[in-house]
Motif scaffolding. Structure first.
Motif, PDB file in Angstrom:
ATOM      1  N   GLY A 185      -6.403  -7.486  16.747  1.00  0.00           N
ATOM      2  CA  GLY A 185      -5.624  -7.120  15.939  1.00  0.00           C
ATOM      3  C   GLY A 185      -5.297  -5.697  15.427  1.00  0.00           C
ATOM      4  N   GLU A 186      -4.452  -5.318  14.518  1.00  0.00           N
ATOM      5  CA  GLU A 186      -3.890  -3.960  14.204  1.00  0.00           C
ATOM      6  C   GLU A 186      -5.148  -2.982  14.006  1.00  0.00           C
ATOM      7  OE1 GLU A 186      -1.203  -3.775  11.226  1.00  0.00           O
ATOM      8  OE2 GLU A 186       0.387  -4.954  12.415  1.00  0.00           O
ATOM      9  N   GLU A 187      -5.945  -3.557  13.274  1.00  0.00           N
ATOM     10  CA  GLU A 187      -7.469  -2.808  12.990  1.00  0.00           C
ATOM     11  C   GLU A 187      -8.052  -2.581  14.163  1.00  0.00           C
ATOM     12  OE1 GLU A 187      -8.205  -7.335  11.806  1.00  0.00           O
ATOM     13  OE2 GLU A 187      -6.457  -5.835  11.767  1.00  0.00           O
ATOM     14  N   GLY A 188      -8.081  -3.361  15.432  1.00  0.00           N
ATOM     15  CA  GLY A 188      -8.809  -3.129  16.515  1.00  0.00           C
ATOM     16  C   GLY A 188      -8.079  -1.986  17.320  1.00  0.00           C
ATOM     17  N   VAL A 189      -6.665  -1.832  17.046  1.00  0.00           N
ATOM     18  CA  VAL A 189      -6.177  -0.843  17.816  1.00  0.00           C
ATOM     19  C   VAL A 189      -6.273   0.566  17.339  1.00  0.00           C
ATOM     20  CG1 VAL A 189      -3.890   0.077  18.478  1.00  0.00           C
ATOM     21  CG2 VAL A 189      -4.119  -2.331  18.480  1.00  0.00           C
ATOM     22  N   VAL A 190      -6.662   0.340  16.042  1.00  0.00           N
ATOM     23  CA  VAL A 190      -6.949   1.683  15.251  1.00  0.00           C
ATOM     24  C   VAL A 190      -8.310   1.961  15.629  1.00  0.00           C
ATOM     25  CG1 VAL A 190      -7.418   2.260  12.800  1.00  0.00           C
ATOM     26  CG2 VAL A 190      -5.338   1.328  13.140  1.00  0.00           C
ATOM     27  N   GLU A 191      -9.289   1.163  15.645  1.00  0.00           N
ATOM     28  CA  GLU A 191     -10.506   1.628  16.127  1.00  0.00           C
ATOM     29  C   GLU A 191     -10.589   2.284  17.604  1.00  0.00           C
ATOM     30  OE1 GLU A 191     -13.374   1.631  14.540  1.00  0.00           O
ATOM     31  OE2 GLU A 191     -12.147   0.974  12.859  1.00  0.00           O
ATOM     32  N   VAL A 192      -9.668   1.809  18.655  1.00  0.00           N
ATOM     33  CA  VAL A 192      -9.657   2.199  19.776  1.00  0.00           C
ATOM     34  C   VAL A 192      -9.158   3.849  19.579  1.00  0.00           C
ATOM     35  CG1 VAL A 192      -8.321   2.286  22.046  1.00  0.00           C
ATOM     36  CG2 VAL A 192      -9.429   0.137  21.106  1.00  0.00           C
ATOM     37  N   ALA A 193      -8.067   3.800  18.661  1.00  0.00           N
ATOM     38  CA  ALA A 193      -7.424   5.333  18.739  1.00  0.00           C
ATOM     39  C   ALA A 193      -8.411   6.338  18.053  1.00  0.00           C
ATOM     40  CB  ALA A 193      -6.250   5.138  17.594  1.00  0.00           C
ATOM     41  N   ARG A 194      -9.311   5.794  17.174  1.00  0.00           N
ATOM     42  CA  ARG A 194     -10.414   6.792  16.623  1.00  0.00           C
ATOM     43  C   ARG A 194     -11.763   6.870  17.248  1.00  0.00           C
ATOM     44  NH1 ARG A 194     -10.956   3.001  11.651  1.00  0.00           N
ATOM     45  NH2 ARG A 194      -9.738   4.514  10.652  1.00  0.00           N
ATOM     46  N   THR A 248      -1.954   6.124  15.325  1.00  0.00           N
ATOM     47  CA  THR A 248      -1.823   7.559  15.548  1.00  0.00           C
ATOM     48  C   THR A 248      -2.195   8.506  14.484  1.00  0.00           C
ATOM     49  OG1 THR A 248       0.199   7.359  16.639  1.00  0.00           O
ATOM     50  CG2 THR A 248      -0.196   9.539  16.161  1.00  0.00           C
ATOM     51  N   LEU A 249      -2.136   8.038  13.208  1.00  0.00           N
ATOM     52  CA  LEU A 249      -2.782   8.609  12.223  1.00  0.00           C
ATOM     53  C   LEU A 249      -4.560   8.567  12.292  1.00  0.00           C
ATOM     54  CD1 LEU A 249      -0.408   7.497   9.215  1.00  0.00           C
ATOM     55  CD2 LEU A 249      -0.537   9.750  10.244  1.00  0.00           C
ATOM     56  N   ALA A 250      -4.883   7.584  12.487  1.00  0.00           N
ATOM     57  CA  ALA A 250      -6.264   7.275  12.634  1.00  0.00           C
ATOM     58  C   ALA A 250      -6.656   8.324  13.817  1.00  0.00           C
ATOM     59  CB  ALA A 250      -6.615   5.977  13.007  1.00  0.00           C
ATOM     60  N   ALA A 251      -5.992   8.404  14.642  1.00  0.00           N
ATOM     61  CA  ALA A 251      -6.530   9.222  15.995  1.00  0.00           C
ATOM     62  C   ALA A 251      -6.591  10.742  15.423  1.00  0.00           C
ATOM     63  CB  ALA A 251      -5.537   9.097  17.193  1.00  0.00           C
ATOM     64  N   GLU A 276      -6.909  11.803  12.199  1.00  0.00           N
ATOM     65  CA  GLU A 276      -7.805  12.016  11.565  1.00  0.00           C
ATOM     66  C   GLU A 276      -9.338  12.021  12.051  1.00  0.00           C
ATOM     67  OE1 GLU A 276      -7.019   8.655   8.813  1.00  0.00           O
ATOM     68  OE2 GLU A 276      -6.005   9.923   7.476  1.00  0.00           O
ATOM     69  N   ALA A 277      -9.244  11.579  13.275  1.00  0.00           N
ATOM     70  CA  ALA A 277     -10.572  11.803  14.000  1.00  0.00           C
ATOM     71  C   ALA A 277     -10.668  12.899  14.811  1.00  0.00           C
ATOM     72  CB  ALA A 277     -10.699  10.169  14.859  1.00  0.00           C
ATOM     73  N   GLY A 278      -9.715  13.654  14.710  1.00  0.00           N
ATOM     74  CA  GLY A 278      -9.756  14.976  15.633  1.00  0.00           C
ATOM     75  C   GLY A 278      -9.199  14.724  17.076  1.00  0.00           C
ATOM     76  N   LYS A 279      -8.529  13.710  17.188  1.00  0.00           N
ATOM     77  CA  LYS A 279      -8.017  13.492  18.752  1.00  0.00           C
ATOM     78  C   LYS A 279      -6.618  14.240  18.802  1.00  0.00           C
ATOM     79  CE  LYS A 279     -11.285  10.395  18.821  1.00  0.00           C
ATOM     80  NZ  LYS A 279     -12.599  10.618  19.206  1.00  0.00           N
ATOM     81  N   ASP A 280      -6.354  15.047  20.128  1.00  0.00           N
ATOM     82  CA  ASP A 280      -5.131  15.474  20.395  1.00  0.00           C
ATOM     83  C   ASP A 280      -4.108  14.144  20.836  1.00  0.00           C
ATOM     84  OD1 ASP A 280      -5.739  18.069  20.174  1.00  0.00           O
ATOM     85  OD2 ASP A 280      -6.343  18.460  22.248  1.00  0.00           O
ATOM     86  N   ILE A 281      -3.047  14.369  20.462  1.00  0.00           N
ATOM     87  CA  ILE A 281      -1.992  13.233  20.776  1.00  0.00           C
ATOM     88  C   ILE A 281      -0.983  13.317  21.870  1.00  0.00           C
ATOM     89  CG2 ILE A 281      -0.318  11.791  19.598  1.00  0.00           C
ATOM     90  CD1 ILE A 281      -3.115  11.546  18.458  1.00  0.00           C
ATOM     91  N   ALA A 282      -0.856  12.641  22.958  1.00  0.00           N
ATOM     92  CA  ALA A 282       0.201  12.557  23.851  1.00  0.00           C
ATOM     93  C   ALA A 282       1.123  11.592  23.179  1.00  0.00           C
ATOM     94  CB  ALA A 282      -0.585  12.275  25.099  1.00  0.00           C
ATOM     95  N   LEU A 283       2.133  12.021  22.630  1.00  0.00           N
ATOM     96  CA  LEU A 283       3.137  11.254  21.793  1.00  0.00           C
ATOM     97  C   LEU A 283       4.262  10.799  22.696  1.00  0.00           C
ATOM     98  CD1 LEU A 283       3.695  10.483  18.916  1.00  0.00           C
ATOM     99  CD2 LEU A 283       5.279  12.338  18.884  1.00  0.00           C
TER     100      LEU A 283
END
Length: 399
Positions: free
Chosen positions: A81-90, A110-113, A115-122
């Motif tokens: 689910g969407e929440e699973g994708v968010v977990e991968v992101a963070r 992307t917002l979750a990533a 907030e978890a301090g990850k750089d984003i390759a957008l």
């Protein structure tokens, strides 16, 4: 070795990112993979790259994923689910997250990533187009890098290296012109879905190919460039460049124009986003200007591409309006692909949705405001389509 997570791993962006990982096994390590619904390809990727966490957005595919993973020689964390994708992101110690999910679905992960301090390759332009007012303050708050991984904005970013603060005067985005660049505007009323999907330069996903035909993709990129580089809309131009060799240009204060050139290969901007500020050596085919021969440019035909001016107007309106534009476009393009509306109905319906929203537009939207605007715009697009269909029936009866 940089640890990365990939959102949309089975799509074009995801598979090309994994090609890069495979080519540079001593530089990149895959920590997480998230896919939409392609279980078979996702399992192959898991088997090869052995990520620590895996997600499938389509919950109906989770049982198939779980069963396939059970036969492997290790056990990653599985999410759905969407929440699973968010977990991968963070998740975990990933340093960079590649956002290859298509559409506004990429915003929350992307917002979750961030907030978890990850750089984003957008690589998901909708993240900034819809969520710019929320995304940019978070990027600043958490001190992460937001690095463009699509070809046009990567080109601008590359050209800006070494340009001092205040040195940028203008951004020039190049556009292929899409399927109908050589078709007179008066013939657009007769075109079909199959015609719009025949891109003259390359094969892409159906939605982005239609956006290229309407030039909405370039209008959306104008809004993204505004957020990424802080340029006023009056200083962002679009030029038709049929060869798609110059990926974009900048003009600096002394009138010098800097351009980034290369064959149309998404791996180049992806590699630069992942390896920045380094330049890694590749064995890819170098650009041969003699072999290329010539480069040509034309001004976009505003009669043929009304979506372009619509995007500029929405960008200038700001606030929640770009989220409405993006959502309406996604919904209306889906209707066209389902052959429920004609090609010329695309800009008409999008403009009606945007006009209806003007009185509700918030200049300082929250995330909830943006999500609500997105949801409203999709429904309003359907409502406008029904009105259009009813109008057609009335005309048919009267005739």
């Amino acid at each position: 070795m940089k640890a990365i997570a990939i959102l949309g791993s089975t799509g074009s962006i995801g598979t090309q990112t994994l090609d890069i990982v495979q080519q540079y096994p001593d530089r990149f390590r895959v920590v997480g993979l998230a896919a939409g619904r392609n279980v078979e390809l996702l399992v192959e990727q898991v088997r090869q790259f052995k990520p620590e966490i895996v997600a499938i957005q389509d919950k109906t595919k989770f049982s198939a994923l779980k069963a396939a993973i059970a036969s492997l020689d290790y056990s990653p964390i599985l999410q759905a689910g969407e929440e699973g994708v968010v977990e991968v992101a963070r998740y975990g110690d990933s340093q960079s997250v590649v956002t290859g999910i298509v559409g506004c679905a990429g915003l929350l992960p992307t917002l979750a990533a961030i907030e978890a301090g990850k750089d984003i390759a957008l690589a998901n332009k909708e993240t900034l187009i819809a969520g710019g007012p929320v995304v940019l303050p978070l990027v600043q708050k958490h001190g992460v890098k937001l690095l463009p991984a699509d070809s046009e904005h990567s080109a601008i970013f590359q050209c800006l290296q070494g340009v001092p603060a205040g040195g940028l005067r203008k951004i020039i985005l190049t556009a292929s012109g899409g399927a109908f660049r050589d078709l007179p505007a008066e013939q657009l009323a007769q075109v079909k879905v199959a015609d719009a999907l025949k891109h003259p330069n390359w094969t892409m996903g159906r939605k982005i190919t239609i956006d290229s035909a309407t030039l909405m993709n370039k209008g959306l990129e104008v809004i993204e460039a505004h957020y990424l580089f802080g340029m006023d809309y009056d200083n962002i131009d679009i030029v038709i460049h049929p060869q798609s060799i110059i990926h974009s240009l900048i003009e600096v204060q002394d009138t010098s124009v800097l351009a980034q050139l290369g064959w149309a290969d998404m791996r180049l901007p992806l590699l630069y986003a992942l390896s920045y500020p380094e330049r890694l050596a590749t064995n890819w085919e170098p650009l041969d200007l003699v072999k290329l021969g010539s480069l040509t440019f034309n001004a976009p035909d505003r009669q043929k591409y009304p979506c372009m001016d619509l995007a500029y107007a929405v960008g200038r309106a700001g606030g929640s309006m770009p989220a409405v534009l993006n959502a309406a476009n996604e919904q209306v393009v889906a209707l066209f692909l389902e052959e429920k509306i004609g090609f010329l109905d695309i800009p008409k319906l999008i403009e009606k949705v945007c006009d209806c929203f003007q009185s509700q537009n918030s200049q300082t939207p929250s995330l909830d405001d943006i999500i609500a605007a997105d949801r409203w715009a999709r429904q309003e697009a359907l409502n406008e389509m029904k009105k259009l269909s009813q109008g057609d029936r009335v005309v048919a009866v009267m005739s």
